[in-house]
Design a protein around this motif. Structure first.
Motif, PDB file in Angstrom:
ATOM      1  N   LEU A 168      -6.749  -0.025  -2.117  1.00 41.78           N
ATOM      2  CA  LEU A 168      -6.149   1.314  -2.050  1.00 41.78           C
ATOM      3  C   LEU A 168      -4.631   1.220  -1.924  1.00 41.78           C
ATOM      4  O   LEU A 168      -3.904   1.968  -2.577  1.00 41.78           O
ATOM      5  CB  LEU A 168      -6.736   2.110  -0.884  1.00 41.78           C
ATOM      6  CG  LEU A 168      -8.163   2.613  -1.055  1.00 41.78           C
ATOM      7  CD1 LEU A 168      -8.662   3.245   0.239  1.00 41.78           C
ATOM      8  CD2 LEU A 168      -8.265   3.595  -2.207  1.00 41.78           C
ATOM      9  N   MET A 169      -4.166   0.295  -1.091  1.00 43.86           N
ATOM     10  CA  MET A 169      -2.715   0.119  -0.920  1.00 43.86           C
ATOM     11  C   MET A 169      -2.079  -0.396  -2.209  1.00 43.86           C
ATOM     12  O   MET A 169      -1.005   0.059  -2.601  1.00 43.86           O
ATOM     13  CB  MET A 169      -2.421  -0.859   0.227  1.00 43.86           C
ATOM     14  CG  MET A 169      -2.743  -0.304   1.597  1.00 43.86           C
ATOM     15  SD  MET A 169      -1.796   1.183   1.993  1.00 43.86           S
ATOM     16  CE  MET A 169      -0.177   0.489   2.184  1.00 43.86           C
ATOM     17  N   LYS A 170      -2.752  -1.326  -2.863  1.00 43.17           N
ATOM     18  CA  LYS A 170      -2.234  -1.887  -4.115  1.00 43.17           C
ATOM     19  C   LYS A 170      -2.133  -0.783  -5.176  1.00 43.17           C
ATOM     20  O   LYS A 170      -1.132  -0.683  -5.875  1.00 43.17           O
ATOM     21  CB  LYS A 170      -3.159  -2.997  -4.616  1.00 43.17           C
ATOM     22  CG  LYS A 170      -2.583  -3.790  -5.775  1.00 43.17           C
ATOM     23  CD  LYS A 170      -3.576  -4.810  -6.322  1.00 43.17           C
ATOM     24  CE  LYS A 170      -3.895  -5.871  -5.317  1.00 43.17           C
ATOM     25  NZ  LYS A 170      -4.775  -6.932  -5.854  1.00 43.17           N
ATOM     26  N   PRO A 229      -8.591 -11.436   7.959  1.00 44.15           N
ATOM     27  CA  PRO A 229      -7.879 -11.663   6.695  1.00 44.15           C
ATOM     28  C   PRO A 229      -6.405 -11.252   6.749  1.00 44.15           C
ATOM     29  O   PRO A 229      -5.611 -11.711   5.926  1.00 44.15           O
ATOM     30  CB  PRO A 229      -8.626 -10.790   5.684  1.00 44.15           C
ATOM     31  CG  PRO A 229      -9.861 -10.357   6.331  1.00 44.15           C
ATOM     32  CD  PRO A 229      -9.706 -10.535   7.802  1.00 44.15           C
ATOM     33  N   LEU A 230      -6.060 -10.410   7.706  1.00 40.35           N
ATOM     34  CA  LEU A 230      -4.672  -9.975   7.836  1.00 40.35           C
ATOM     35  C   LEU A 230      -3.808 -11.009   8.555  1.00 40.35           C
ATOM     36  O   LEU A 230      -2.582 -10.944   8.488  1.00 40.35           O
ATOM     37  CB  LEU A 230      -4.603  -8.643   8.583  1.00 40.35           C
ATOM     38  CG  LEU A 230      -5.228  -7.450   7.852  1.00 40.35           C
ATOM     39  CD1 LEU A 230      -5.356  -6.256   8.788  1.00 40.35           C
ATOM     40  CD2 LEU A 230      -4.427  -7.093   6.619  1.00 40.35           C
ATOM     41  N   ILE A 231      -4.451 -11.972   9.237  1.00 38.72           N
ATOM     42  CA  ILE A 231      -3.662 -12.946   9.992  1.00 38.72           C
ATOM     43  C   ILE A 231      -3.827 -14.387   9.498  1.00 38.72           C
ATOM     44  O   ILE A 231      -3.039 -15.242   9.870  1.00 38.72           O
ATOM     45  CB  ILE A 231      -3.957 -12.870  11.512  1.00 38.72           C
ATOM     46  CG1 ILE A 231      -5.405 -13.211  11.827  1.00 38.72           C
ATOM     47  CG2 ILE A 231      -3.578 -11.514  12.055  1.00 38.72           C
ATOM     48  CD1 ILE A 231      -5.711 -13.292  13.322  1.00 38.72           C
ATOM     49  N   TYR A 272     -11.601  -4.244   4.677  1.00 38.02           N
ATOM     50  CA  TYR A 272     -10.298  -4.863   4.410  1.00 38.02           C
ATOM     51  C   TYR A 272     -10.019  -4.856   2.906  1.00 38.02           C
ATOM     52  O   TYR A 272      -8.922  -4.484   2.474  1.00 38.02           O
ATOM     53  CB  TYR A 272     -10.272  -6.293   4.961  1.00 38.02           C
ATOM     54  CG  TYR A 272      -9.242  -7.180   4.303  1.00 38.02           C
ATOM     55  CD1 TYR A 272      -7.890  -7.060   4.614  1.00 38.02           C
ATOM     56  CD2 TYR A 272      -9.623  -8.124   3.355  1.00 38.02           C
ATOM     57  CE1 TYR A 272      -6.947  -7.866   4.000  1.00 38.02           C
ATOM     58  CE2 TYR A 272      -8.686  -8.934   2.736  1.00 38.02           C
ATOM     59  CZ  TYR A 272      -7.351  -8.801   3.054  1.00 38.02           C
ATOM     60  OH  TYR A 272      -6.418  -9.599   2.431  1.00 38.02           O
ATOM     61  N   LEU A 273     -11.001  -5.277   2.106  1.00 34.77           N
ATOM     62  CA  LEU A 273     -10.818  -5.303   0.643  1.00 34.77           C
ATOM     63  C   LEU A 273     -10.561  -3.904   0.085  1.00 34.77           C
ATOM     64  O   LEU A 273      -9.699  -3.727  -0.776  1.00 34.77           O
ATOM     65  CB  LEU A 273     -12.041  -5.916  -0.041  1.00 34.77           C
ATOM     66  CG  LEU A 273     -12.229  -7.417   0.098  1.00 34.77           C
ATOM     67  CD1 LEU A 273     -13.512  -7.851  -0.610  1.00 34.77           C
ATOM     68  CD2 LEU A 273     -11.034  -8.184  -0.441  1.00 34.77           C
TER      69      LEU A 273
END
Length: 177
Positions: free
Chosen positions: A154-156, A95-97, A148-149
């Protein structure tokens, strides 16, 4: 600009992961090319005797592993656990790429890669093509996508919290003037 570089970093990481994954799942090269050649010869010989390096019965090897654990008390096989853990990074990195990542897109791409590995193992006699491997590998990818989710959320939340703190600080500074 940082998005561009972070995407490139994750693509590079995925390529390195793919190389490692190929070695562990297809070639199984651990320093001795003779062992790889011997494995190919043994599997090819077994094919000539009528034993295919193929399992199309879902949950057969999984049930066997769990059955051994229940009867003998042995640890679940490294194959069972390894087939899950080895594919967690795929579910996390894809999902990161990929553009517009989704669960279905991630699992779909993962399935194509996993199915290709199984076909290569069968055709080249470098391993056993096993439907249970596909099931366990997809489970690993699903776990990776879940991680990933979680990390994305967490980053958001961290970014949102930082923005709120900065807004409150600016508001406080402007009220002091």
């Amino acid at each position: 600009m940082t998005n561009y570089f972070s995407r490139k970093f994750f693509i590079f990481t995925f390529i390195l992961y793919g190389i490692l994954l190929s070695n562990l799942t297809i070639f199984k090269y651990f320093g001795s090319m003779q062992q790889v050649i011997r494995r190919i010869e043994d599997t090819a010989y077994q094919k000539k005797l009528g034993y295919l390096n193929l399992n199309l019965v879902p949950f057969k090897s999984i049930a066997s592993s769990i059955g051994s654990y229940m009867r003998i008390g042995t640890e679940p096989s490294a194959n069972l656990v390894g087939n899950i853990i080895l594919f967690v990074p795929m579910g996390f990195l894809l999902p990161l790429i990929i553009k517009k990542p989704s669960f279905l897109k991630t699992i779909g791409i993962s399935f194509v890669i996993i199915f290709s590995i199984e076909i290569i193992q069968f055709i080249t006699c470098l391993g056993v093509a096993d439907i249970d491997d596909v099931i366990l590998n997809i489970a690993g990818c699903a776990i990776g996508y879940t991680l990933y989710l979680i990390s994305k959320n967490l980053m958001k939340n961290k970014i949102s919290k930082n923005n709120n703190q900065q807004s409150a600080k600016k508001s406080q500074e402007s009220s002091l003037r």
